[in-house]
Scaffold this motif. Structure first.
Motif, PDB file in Angstrom:
ATOM      1  N   GLU A 191     -42.201  39.542  18.837  1.00 33.09           N
ATOM      2  CA  GLU A 191     -42.379  40.182  20.147  1.00 33.09           C
ATOM      3  C   GLU A 191     -41.117  40.105  21.008  1.00 33.09           C
ATOM      4  O   GLU A 191     -41.043  40.738  22.057  1.00 33.09           O
ATOM      5  CB  GLU A 191     -43.556  39.561  20.892  1.00 33.09           C
ATOM      6  CG  GLU A 191     -43.480  38.064  21.060  1.00 33.09           C
ATOM      7  CD  GLU A 191     -44.292  37.332  20.020  1.00 33.09           C
ATOM      8  OE1 GLU A 191     -44.390  37.832  18.877  1.00 33.09           O
ATOM      9  OE2 GLU A 191     -44.841  36.269  20.337  1.00 33.09           O
ATOM     10  N   ASN A 230     -44.127  51.103  21.274  1.00 31.80           N
ATOM     11  CA  ASN A 230     -43.397  52.363  21.372  1.00 31.80           C
ATOM     12  C   ASN A 230     -42.484  52.544  20.164  1.00 31.80           C
ATOM     13  O   ASN A 230     -41.971  51.576  19.604  1.00 31.80           O
ATOM     14  CB  ASN A 230     -42.571  52.409  22.659  1.00 31.80           C
ATOM     15  CG  ASN A 230     -43.427  52.592  23.889  1.00 31.80           C
ATOM     16  OD1 ASN A 230     -44.606  52.949  23.783  1.00 31.80           O
ATOM     17  ND2 ASN A 230     -42.859  52.345  25.049  1.00 31.80           N
ATOM     18  N   SER A 287     -41.782  46.003  20.775  1.00 32.11           N
ATOM     19  CA  SER A 287     -42.893  45.062  20.778  1.00 32.11           C
ATOM     20  C   SER A 287     -44.118  45.614  21.506  1.00 32.11           C
ATOM     21  O   SER A 287     -45.242  45.181  21.234  1.00 32.11           O
ATOM     22  CB  SER A 287     -42.470  43.739  21.404  1.00 32.11           C
ATOM     23  OG  SER A 287     -41.967  43.946  22.699  1.00 32.11           O
ATOM     24  N   ASN A 288     -43.913  46.600  22.390  1.00 29.59           N
ATOM     25  CA  ASN A 288     -45.069  47.203  23.075  1.00 29.59           C
ATOM     26  C   ASN A 288     -45.701  48.324  22.255  1.00 29.59           C
ATOM     27  O   ASN A 288     -46.627  48.975  22.702  1.00 29.59           O
ATOM     28  CB  ASN A 288     -44.669  47.718  24.460  1.00 29.59           C
ATOM     29  CG  ASN A 288     -43.622  48.806  24.397  1.00 29.59           C
ATOM     30  OD1 ASN A 288     -43.206  49.231  23.314  1.00 29.59           O
ATOM     31  ND2 ASN A 288     -43.173  49.265  25.558  1.00 29.59           N
TER      32      ASN A 288
END
Length: 117
Positions: A30, A56, A53-54
């Motif tokens: 992350e 996208n 990490s999100n």
């Protein structure tokens, strides 16, 4: 010691598929953007795809619609699914991890992908 190990390259006919894997050890996923570059003979290294990490994702135009990047945090692995391969996809594919906090980049050793009949 943090390292990335790629696998899954090989020789495939035009129109075929390959799935590359990048296993990351010593990383907290992350904290990194992780992706793939490629370098063909006589050409500069170019971005193929990156996953954040999100969740996208950015995918380069030459492979958009054919390549898919994904990550499995439980396995510390990032994948590159390559479909409808073309001869111009022939290159050494490198996995990389860029740390958000300082932009430091770690590279894998690369895996050869050859698309030829």
């Amino acid at each position: 010691q943090a390292q990335l190990v790629e696998s899954g390259g090989g020789l495939v006919q035009p129109g075929g598929s390959l799935k590359l894997s990048c296993v990351l050890s010593g990383f907290t996923l992350e904290n990194y953007a992780i992706g793939w570059f490629r370098q063909a003979p006589g050409k500069e290294r170019e971005l193929v795809a990156v996953i954040f990490s999100n969740g996208n994702i950015n995918v380069a135009d030459p492979v958009k619609g054919r390549f898919t990047i994904s990550r499995d945090n439980a396995k510390n692995t990032v994948y590159l699914q390559m479909n409808s391969l073309k001869p111009e996809d022939t290159a050494v594919y490198f996995c990389y991890a860029r740390k958000y906090s300082n932009s430091y980049v770690t590279w894998g050793q690369g895996t050869q992908v050859t698309v030829s009949s």
